[in-house]
Design an enzyme around this catalytic site. Structure first.
Site, short mmCIF file in Angstrom:
data_model
loop_
_atom_site.label_atom_id
_atom_site.label_comp_id
_atom_site.label_asym_id
_atom_site.label_seq_id
_atom_site.Cartn_x
_atom_site.Cartn_y
_atom_site.Cartn_z
N LYS A 172 0.88 -1.18 0.00
CA LYS A 172 0.00 0.00 0.00
C LYS A 172 0.91 1.22 0.00
CE LYS A 172 -1.94 3.04 1.96
NZ LYS A 172 -1.74 4.47 1.53
N GLU A 247 9.27 2.18 10.81
CA GLU A 247 10.33 3.18 10.58
C GLU A 247 9.65 4.54 10.57
OE1 GLU A 247 13.49 2.59 10.34
OE2 GLU A 247 13.42 0.41 10.17
N CYS A 281 13.72 11.64 6.04
CA CYS A 281 13.53 11.27 7.45
C CYS A 281 14.80 11.54 8.26
CB CYS A 281 13.11 9.82 7.57
SG CYS A 281 14.22 8.70 6.73
N GLU A 382 9.24 17.02 14.15
CA GLU A 382 9.81 16.83 12.82
C GLU A 382 9.08 17.77 11.85
OE1 GLU A 382 8.59 13.29 10.64
OE2 GLU A 382 10.66 12.95 10.08
P1 NAD Z 1 2.11 9.00 6.92
O1 NAD Z 1 2.27 8.32 8.24
O2 NAD Z 1 1.12 10.08 6.81
O3 NAD Z 1 1.72 7.94 5.78
C1 NAD Z 1 2.53 6.82 5.50
C2 NAD Z 1 1.68 5.73 4.89
O4 NAD Z 1 0.73 5.27 5.86
C3 NAD Z 1 0.87 6.17 3.68
O5 NAD Z 1 0.85 5.13 2.74
C4 NAD Z 1 -0.52 6.39 4.29
O6 NAD Z 1 -1.57 6.27 3.36
C5 NAD Z 1 -0.58 5.28 5.30
N1 NAD Z 1 -1.53 5.47 6.40
C6 NAD Z 1 -2.03 6.63 6.90
N2 NAD Z 1 -2.87 6.37 7.92
C7 NAD Z 1 -2.89 5.03 8.09
C8 NAD Z 1 -3.55 4.16 9.00
N3 NAD Z 1 -4.36 4.61 9.95
N4 NAD Z 1 -3.33 2.84 8.89
C9 NAD Z 1 -2.48 2.34 7.96
N5 NAD Z 1 -1.85 3.12 7.06
C10 NAD Z 1 -2.04 4.45 7.13
O7 NAD Z 1 3.57 9.49 6.51
P2 NAD Z 1 3.96 10.34 5.22
O8 NAD Z 1 3.53 11.75 5.47
O9 NAD Z 1 3.57 9.65 3.99
O10 NAD Z 1 5.57 10.26 5.28
C11 NAD Z 1 6.36 11.11 6.02
C12 NAD Z 1 6.86 10.43 7.28
O11 NAD Z 1 7.59 9.26 6.94
C13 NAD Z 1 7.84 11.30 8.04
O12 NAD Z 1 7.51 11.27 9.40
C14 NAD Z 1 9.18 10.62 7.80
O13 NAD Z 1 10.14 10.84 8.80
C15 NAD Z 1 8.78 9.19 7.72
N6 NAD Z 1 9.83 8.42 7.03
C16 NAD Z 1 10.63 7.63 7.80
C17 NAD Z 1 11.67 6.91 7.20
C18 NAD Z 1 12.58 6.04 8.01
O14 NAD Z 1 13.38 5.34 7.42
N7 NAD Z 1 12.49 6.04 9.33
C19 NAD Z 1 11.86 7.02 5.82
C20 NAD Z 1 11.01 7.83 5.07
C21 NAD Z 1 10.00 8.53 5.70
#
Ligand code: NAD
Length: 488
Positions: A172, A247, A281, A382
């Site tokens: 997803k 992550e 990130c 962040e």
């Molecule tokens: P997000 O948490 O909003 O969304 C991530 C994914 O989760 C998307 O596919 C979204 O549709 C899905 N999602 C949202 N709500 C959900 C739920 N209730 N249940 C299941 N899935 C759900 O994050 P984002 O805005 O897409 O990405 C940015 C974040 O990702 C930042 O906090 C960044 O630090 C983190 N990130 C971390 C790493 C790492 O390696 N630690 C790498 C890249 C990004």
């Protein structure tokens, strides 16, 4: 063209459609199909069948390795198309997108090589008639949920080890940037992954992500994304006691001692935070700098930050693109507003660019903020944008204390010419990756992941494979004899 892939068939799904927007100019790149709850059920059922009853279980590790190698070869073949698509989808520069595709290819090759290298181990039991083996088996059906900032890269860190270990999966991707994930699934199909092993459903978190990650047919959720979503996924996993690997975000310190070569300090401070407009990130968003160097360093970083070339990621010479969406830019603006209200100084940026050529896109100027306190929102949370905050220290202990003063623990760096000090600071920092005199590099062979609220588990490296494996102990008594435990 149908965009969901379920049980070896491309299908349009019952959730209607959604537009994928180019963040450079808000134009529609493509309209994609969306999944409904029934599609999620069908995808999990297909992955379940393929794992429990399909031919996949008899595909041995060397063959799985060969399959990953074919995916890597196809990534090389399609590199330009994939990189171009990633840039349209995320706004990042083509140079960065090409590097992403190379890195993704390397990850597939790394796990191809690892797939058949560890058959488990024999355990000494002290009983010559017993063969005791500890073996690795796949976990089962994995839900792989990914964010928008490195869509293809983050997905490859999951798909490659999950396939190498013999799992089946439902992907997803982020609803904001799904296009290269679709392309990767097409390459898996072309490489010969059997039906039902790799499935992809598209849609937003509440409609598709939540039902997928809560599904009783899913054995493991591997999630990369924000802290709030990660917490929701861990909470929801309790009901079915799923394995979770998350992550999450980071608030990463870039600690610079005054003995650092000035040009190096300036160059890396900028690379750390402004790469991909800070939507990384591991972005070094907190510059923690020795007091005696601070004024000169901040002045030079701010001066060069104003000369960063913003624009269309497809154009040569452009150094950074826009924020990924209007909503994300609004979040960045909120952080700058709150810093201003707290009395911080905006040294540069702090606004949208005035250039009319950028007016349709979601651009925000590279921003440097001083005069922040440790309790400021912009220091604690962040921002995930092009915002560099500056904090000062006078002693090594103070630098370490500041570097660890965050609920996150993803990554950080220390710059100094004193290698003893570099090692002391690196071991004192509670972050999953620490760079010394460098920022951002990673390799497939070294684990990546966070401490504290940056998550649990690790991706990449050997641990990245073990995440997708169960450990089983097989005990064989080769000379069984009655034990006579019960006398009657
Ligand atoms: P997000 O948490 O909003 O969304 C991530 C994914 O989760 C998307 O596919 C979204 O549709 C899905 N999602 C949202 N709500 C959900 C739920 N209730 N249940 C299941 N899935 C759900 O994050 P984002 O805005 O897409 O990405 C940015 C974040 O990702 C930042 O906090 C960044 O630090 C983190 N990130 C971390 C790493 C790492 O390696 N630690 C790498 C890249 C990004």
């Amino acid at each position: 063209m149908s965009d969901l892939f379920i049980d070896g068939e491309w299908t349009s799904g019952s959730g209607g459609s959604a537009q994928v927007v180019n963040p450079f100019d808000a134009s529609v790149v493509r309209t994609v199909d969306q999944a409904g709850a029934d599609d999620v059920d069908r995808a999990v059922a297909a992955a379940r069948r393929a794992f429990d009853h399909g031919p996949w279980r008899s595909v041995e590790a060397p063959e799985r390795g060969a399959l990953l190698r074919r995916v890597a070869d196809l990534l090389v073949r399609d590199k330009e198309e994939i990189a171009h698509t990633e840039t349209l989808d995320t706004g990042k520069t083509l140079v960065e997108s090409r590097i992403d595709v190379d890195d993704v290819t390397a990850v597939f090759r790394f796990y191809a090589d690892l797939a058949d290298k560890d058959a488990g181990r024999l355990v000494e039991t002290g009983q010559p008639a017993v063969v005791s083996r500890v073996v690795h088996e796949p976990v089962g059906v994995c839900a792989l949920v990914t964010p928008w900032n490195y869509p293809l890269l983050q997905l490859s860190w999951k798909v490659a080890p999950a396939l190498a270990a013999g799992n089946t999966m439902v992907i997803k991707p982020s609803e904001v940037t799904p296009l290269t994930s679709i392309l990767l699934v097409r390459l898996c199909e072309e490489a010969g992954v059997p039906a039902g092993v790799v499935n992809i459903v598209l849609g937003d978190g509440p409609t598709v992500g939540a039902p997928l990650t809560e599904h009783p047919g899913v054995d493991m959720v591997s999630f990369t994304g924000g802290l709030a979503t990660g917490k929701a996924i861990i909470r929801a996993s309790a009901e079915t006691v799923k394995r979770t690997a998350v992550e999450l975000g980071g608030k990463n310190p870039n600690i610079v001692f005054a003995d650092t070569d000035f040009e190096l300090a300036v160059d890396y401070a900028m690379l750390a935070v402004f790469l991909h407009s800070g939507q990384v990130c591991s972005a070094g968003a907190r510059l923690i700098v020795e007091d005696s160097l601070a004024d000169a360093l901040v002045a030079e970083v701010a001066s060069r930050a104003q000369r960063i070339r913003l624009g269309n990621g497809l154009d040569a010479g452009v150094e950074v693109g826009p924020m990924v969406s209007e909503a994300h830019r609004a979040k960045i603006e909120g952080f700058v507003d709150s810093a201003k209200k707290e009395g911080a100084t905006i040294v540069c940026g702090g606004a949208r660019p005035a250039d009319p050529a950028l007016a349709k896109g979601f651009f925000y100027l590279p921003t440097v903020i001083t005069g922040v306190t440790r309790s400021s929102r912009v220091i604690r949370e962040e921002t995930f944008g092009p915002i560099l905050t500056v904090e000062r220290f006078t002693t090594e202990a103070e630098a370490i204390e500041l570097g660890n003063d965050t609920e996150y623990g993803l990554a950080g760096a220390v710059f100094t010419q004193d290698m003893g000090r570099a090692q002391r600071v690196a071991s004192a920092l509670r972050h999953g990756t620490v760079w010394i005199n460098d920022y951002h590099p990673y390799v497939p062979g070294a684990e990546w992941g966070g401490m504290k609220r940056s998550g649990n588990g690790r991706e990449l490296g050997y641990t990245g494979l073990h995440e997708y494996q169960e450990t089983k102990h097989v005990w064989q008594n080769t000379a069984p004899a009655p034990q006579g435990w019960f006398k009657g």
